[in-house]
Design a protein around this motif. Structure first.
Motif, PDB file in Angstrom:
ATOM      1  N   THR A   1       0.709  -1.104   0.021  1.00 37.51           N
ATOM      2  CA  THR A   1       0.009   0.131   0.075  1.00 37.51           C
ATOM      3  C   THR A   1       0.868   1.218  -0.001  1.00 37.51           C
ATOM      4  O   THR A   1       1.760   1.403   0.870  1.00 37.51           O
ATOM      5  N   GLN A   2       0.698   1.982  -0.858  1.00 40.24           N
ATOM      6  CA  GLN A   2       1.491   3.418  -0.995  1.00 40.24           C
ATOM      7  C   GLN A   2       1.099   4.245   0.029  1.00 40.24           C
ATOM      8  O   GLN A   2      -0.111   4.720   0.217  1.00 40.24           O
ATOM      9  N   PHE A   3       2.340   5.111   0.687  1.00 45.45           N
ATOM     10  CA  PHE A   3       1.768   6.131   1.606  1.00 45.45           C
ATOM     11  C   PHE A   3       2.943   6.949   1.514  1.00 45.45           C
ATOM     12  O   PHE A   3       4.159   6.673   0.934  1.00 45.45           O
ATOM     13  N   THR A   4       2.867   8.098   1.860  1.00 44.35           N
ATOM     14  CA  THR A   4       3.638   9.309   2.067  1.00 44.35           C
ATOM     15  C   THR A   4       3.906   9.839   3.671  1.00 44.35           C
ATOM     16  O   THR A   4       2.478  10.015   4.116  1.00 44.35           O
ATOM     17  N   ARG A   5       4.903  10.087   4.192  1.00 44.44           N
ATOM     18  CA  ARG A   5       5.010  10.600   5.348  1.00 44.44           C
ATOM     19  C   ARG A   5       5.990  11.719   5.310  1.00 44.44           C
ATOM     20  O   ARG A   5       7.121  11.714   4.870  1.00 44.44           O
ATOM     21  N   THR A   6       5.408  12.945   6.014  1.00 46.45           N
ATOM     22  CA  THR A   6       6.277  14.307   5.802  1.00 46.45           C
ATOM     23  C   THR A   6       6.455  14.309   7.424  1.00 46.45           C
ATOM     24  O   THR A   6       5.390  14.526   8.289  1.00 46.45           O
ATOM     25  N   LEU A   7       7.694  14.850   7.884  1.00 46.64           N
ATOM     26  CA  LEU A   7       8.086  15.464   8.969  1.00 46.64           C
ATOM     27  C   LEU A   7       8.358  16.734   9.025  1.00 46.64           C
ATOM     28  O   LEU A   7       9.208  17.273   8.406  1.00 46.64           O
TER      29      LEU A   7
ATOM     30  N   ALA B   1      13.349  25.266  11.225  1.00 50.39           N
ATOM     31  CA  ALA B   1      12.705  24.224  10.911  1.00 50.39           C
ATOM     32  C   ALA B   1      13.156  23.271   9.767  1.00 50.39           C
ATOM     33  O   ALA B   1      14.104  23.844   9.086  1.00 50.39           O
ATOM     34  N   MET B   2      13.031  21.908   9.766  1.00 47.11           N
ATOM     35  CA  MET B   2      13.685  21.171   8.748  1.00 47.11           C
ATOM     36  C   MET B   2      12.335  20.258   8.403  1.00 47.11           C
ATOM     37  O   MET B   2      11.694  19.508   9.226  1.00 47.11           O
ATOM     38  N   ILE B   3      12.295  20.224   7.090  1.00 44.27           N
ATOM     39  CA  ILE B   3      10.862  19.259   6.575  1.00 44.27           C
ATOM     40  C   ILE B   3      11.600  18.067   5.712  1.00 44.27           C
ATOM     41  O   ILE B   3      12.246  18.426   4.688  1.00 44.27           O
ATOM     42  N   VAL B   4      11.072  17.141   5.954  1.00 44.63           N
ATOM     43  CA  VAL B   4      11.670  15.725   5.253  1.00 44.63           C
ATOM     44  C   VAL B   4      10.194  14.967   4.895  1.00 44.63           C
ATOM     45  O   VAL B   4       9.148  14.889   5.586  1.00 44.63           O
ATOM     46  N   THR B   5      10.540  14.296   3.701  1.00 48.86           N
ATOM     47  CA  THR B   5       9.250  13.561   2.984  1.00 48.86           C
ATOM     48  C   THR B   5       9.587  12.139   2.889  1.00 48.86           C
ATOM     49  O   THR B   5      10.752  12.051   2.146  1.00 48.86           O
ATOM     50  N   TYR B   6       9.243  11.239   3.312  1.00 53.83           N
ATOM     51  CA  TYR B   6       9.188   9.782   2.649  1.00 53.83           C
ATOM     52  C   TYR B   6       8.067   9.254   1.995  1.00 53.83           C
ATOM     53  O   TYR B   6       6.955   9.408   2.339  1.00 53.83           O
TER      54      TYR B   6
ATOM     55  N   LEU C   1       3.170   6.395  11.724  1.00 51.16           N
ATOM     56  CA  LEU C   1       2.895   7.857  11.723  1.00 51.16           C
ATOM     57  C   LEU C   1       1.566   8.109  10.950  1.00 51.16           C
ATOM     58  O   LEU C   1       1.376   7.708  10.025  1.00 51.16           O
ATOM     59  N   LYS C   2       1.100   9.387  11.399  1.00 48.45           N
ATOM     60  CA  LYS C   2       0.200  10.235  10.529  1.00 48.45           C
ATOM     61  C   LYS C   2       0.860  10.469   9.062  1.00 48.45           C
ATOM     62  O   LYS C   2       2.039  10.567   8.922  1.00 48.45           O
ATOM     63  N   GLU C   3       0.136  11.080   8.292  1.00 46.51           N
ATOM     64  CA  GLU C   3       0.477  11.463   7.050  1.00 46.51           C
ATOM     65  C   GLU C   3       1.666  12.764   6.996  1.00 46.51           C
ATOM     66  O   GLU C   3       2.716  12.715   6.652  1.00 46.51           O
ATOM     67  N   THR C   4       1.044  13.655   8.219  1.00 44.98           N
ATOM     68  CA  THR C   4       2.259  14.636   8.396  1.00 44.98           C
ATOM     69  C   THR C   4       2.253  14.673  10.081  1.00 44.98           C
ATOM     70  O   THR C   4       1.193  14.526  10.763  1.00 44.98           O
ATOM     71  N   THR C   5       3.652  14.670  10.509  1.00 42.66           N
ATOM     72  CA  THR C   5       3.697  14.860  11.669  1.00 42.66           C
ATOM     73  C   THR C   5       4.677  15.869  12.182  1.00 42.66           C
ATOM     74  O   THR C   5       5.824  16.054  11.506  1.00 42.66           O
ATOM     75  N   THR C   6       4.316  16.737  13.192  1.00 44.70           N
ATOM     76  CA  THR C   6       5.132  17.791  13.626  1.00 44.70           C
ATOM     77  C   THR C   6       5.765  17.234  14.934  1.00 44.70           C
ATOM     78  O   THR C   6       5.171  16.892  15.886  1.00 44.70           O
ATOM     79  N   LEU C   7       7.276  17.579  14.836  1.00 49.31           N
ATOM     80  CA  LEU C   7       8.064  17.325  15.980  1.00 49.31           C
ATOM     81  C   LEU C   7       8.794  18.525  16.513  1.00 49.31           C
ATOM     82  O   LEU C   7       9.363  19.090  15.734  1.00 49.31           O
ATOM     83  N   ILE C   8       8.626  18.520  17.737  1.00 56.71           N
ATOM     84  CA  ILE C   8       9.649  19.814  18.561  1.00 56.71           C
ATOM     85  C   ILE C   8      10.971  19.144  18.788  1.00 56.71           C
ATOM     86  O   ILE C   8      11.277  18.197  19.754  1.00 56.71           O
TER      87      ILE C   8
ATOM     88  N   SER D   1      16.017  16.208  22.504  1.00 51.21           N
ATOM     89  CA  SER D   1      14.805  15.525  22.482  1.00 51.21           C
ATOM     90  C   SER D   1      14.167  15.968  21.299  1.00 51.21           C
ATOM     91  O   SER D   1      14.392  17.136  20.602  1.00 51.21           O
ATOM     92  N   LEU D   2      13.377  15.000  20.793  1.00 51.21           N
ATOM     93  CA  LEU D   2      12.574  15.201  19.618  1.00 51.21           C
ATOM     94  C   LEU D   2      11.141  14.535  19.751  1.00 51.21           C
ATOM     95  O   LEU D   2      10.954  13.308  19.979  1.00 51.21           O
ATOM     96  N   LYS D   3      10.222  15.183  19.890  1.00 53.69           N
ATOM     97  CA  LYS D   3       8.739  14.897  20.397  1.00 53.69           C
ATOM     98  C   LYS D   3       7.696  15.337  19.693  1.00 53.69           C
ATOM     99  O   LYS D   3       7.920  16.634  19.310  1.00 53.69           O
ATOM    100  N   PRO D   4       6.613  14.448  19.419  1.00 53.44           N
ATOM    101  CA  PRO D   4       5.438  15.047  18.722  1.00 53.44           C
ATOM    102  C   PRO D   4       4.734  16.099  19.477  1.00 53.44           C
ATOM    103  O   PRO D   4       4.941  16.326  20.629  1.00 53.44           O
ATOM    104  N   VAL D   5       4.434  17.204  18.844  1.00 47.03           N
ATOM    105  CA  VAL D   5       3.719  18.479  19.326  1.00 47.03           C
ATOM    106  C   VAL D   5       2.748  17.971  20.527  1.00 47.03           C
ATOM    107  O   VAL D   5       2.893  18.667  21.576  1.00 47.03           O
ATOM    108  N   GLU D   6       1.931  16.990  20.252  1.00 51.87           N
ATOM    109  CA  GLU D   6       0.793  16.669  21.432  1.00 51.87           C
ATOM    110  C   GLU D   6       1.428  16.159  22.693  1.00 51.87           C
ATOM    111  O   GLU D   6       0.715  16.248  23.717  1.00 51.87           O
ATOM    112  N   PHE D   7       2.562  15.957  22.616  1.00 53.65           N
ATOM    113  CA  PHE D   7       3.475  15.405  23.998  1.00 53.65           C
ATOM    114  C   PHE D   7       4.261  16.296  24.341  1.00 53.65           C
ATOM    115  O   PHE D   7       4.930  15.918  25.629  1.00 53.65           O
ATOM    116  N   VAL D   8       4.306  17.354  23.926  1.00 53.39           N
ATOM    117  CA  VAL D   8       5.340  18.462  24.368  1.00 53.39           C
ATOM    118  C   VAL D   8       4.624  19.295  25.438  1.00 53.39           C
ATOM    119  O   VAL D   8       3.517  19.753  25.694  1.00 53.39           O
TER     120      VAL D   8
END
Length: 216
Positions: A3-9, A54-59, A191-198, A209-216
């Motif tokens: 199944t094809q998917f894309t993930r952006t951080l 900011a640093m944005i990467v896509t897989y 992960l979700k299609e797009t994830t923001t990490l602090i 540390s590198l943590k998802p926004v909802e856990f900061v």
């Protein structure tokens, strides 16, 4: 077929670093680390001291085998490539004039990606993933000393790790253990299609540390 998917951080620093700080991202192989499988430094980003950044990467999980072009320990491009899905196999060949090509894909072994060297001499290959159709893939795992008739048989999970280090250059082949501890490892498929990490630094301990926004 996978199944094809894309993930952006989206990796964000809010300006709390006392010095310029470099983050390096690399994919972790499941087996054979530093024996016959070598990670490649996928992305490097430097965050300025006392300034937000900011640093944005896509897989994208359209995988590909390549015949890499290596210069001074860095993968600079590839001679040819073949998109491939889990459970498929392909073969790398070389013409009498030295042109490389893969022969398409066919059914292989469940759970694995397989590439056979049919060039008549020792070869190198890598696994990468497509970002733009028709363009060379991003290469993330490297294999060398592949004998004639030998297979590269790989289980690939998009297990991404982050390290705070300025020791490596983007696309550099990592021949030995990274000398700093990783601060984050995650299977991108979960992960979700797009994830923001602090991306932050604890002022008391100096630890990053590198943590998802909802856990900061």
């Amino acid at each position: 077929m996978s199944t094809q998917f894309t993930r952006t951080l989206n990796i964000i620093n809010q300006g709390d670093f006392p010095d310029d700080t470099t983050l390096m991202l690399t994919f972790e192989p499941i087996e054979g680390l530093y024996k016959d499988t070598y990670p490649v430094c996928w992305r490097v980003g430097t965050f300025a001291a006392n300034r937000p950044g900011a640093m944005i990467v896509t897989y994208k999980n359209q995988l590909a085998y390549t015949r890499p072009q290596v210069l001074n320990g860095n993968i600079v491009s590839c001679s040819t490539w073949q998109n491939i899905n889990v459970g498929q196999k392909t073969t790398l060949s070389k013409t009498s004039s030295g042109a490389y090509s893969f022969d398409g894909v066919s059914a292989g072994k469940d759970g694995y990606l397989i590439a056979t060297n049919n060039c008549g001499d020792i070869q190198e290959m890598s696994i990468g993933f497509e970002t733009t159709p028709g363009m060379p893939p991003n290469q993330v795992l490297y294999f060398d000393n592949i004998g004639q008739g030998s297979n590269v048989t790989t289980q690939f999970t998009p297990l991404l790790s982050a390290y705070v280090t300025s020791q490596y250059k983007q696309t550099e082949i990592l021949r030995g253990a990274i000398q700093t501890p990783n601060i984050w490892t995650q299977d991108l498929a979960t992960l979700k299609e797009t994830t923001t990490l602090i991306f932050s630094r604890n002022k008391a301990t100096g630890q990053y540390s590198l943590k998802p926004v909802e856990f900061v």
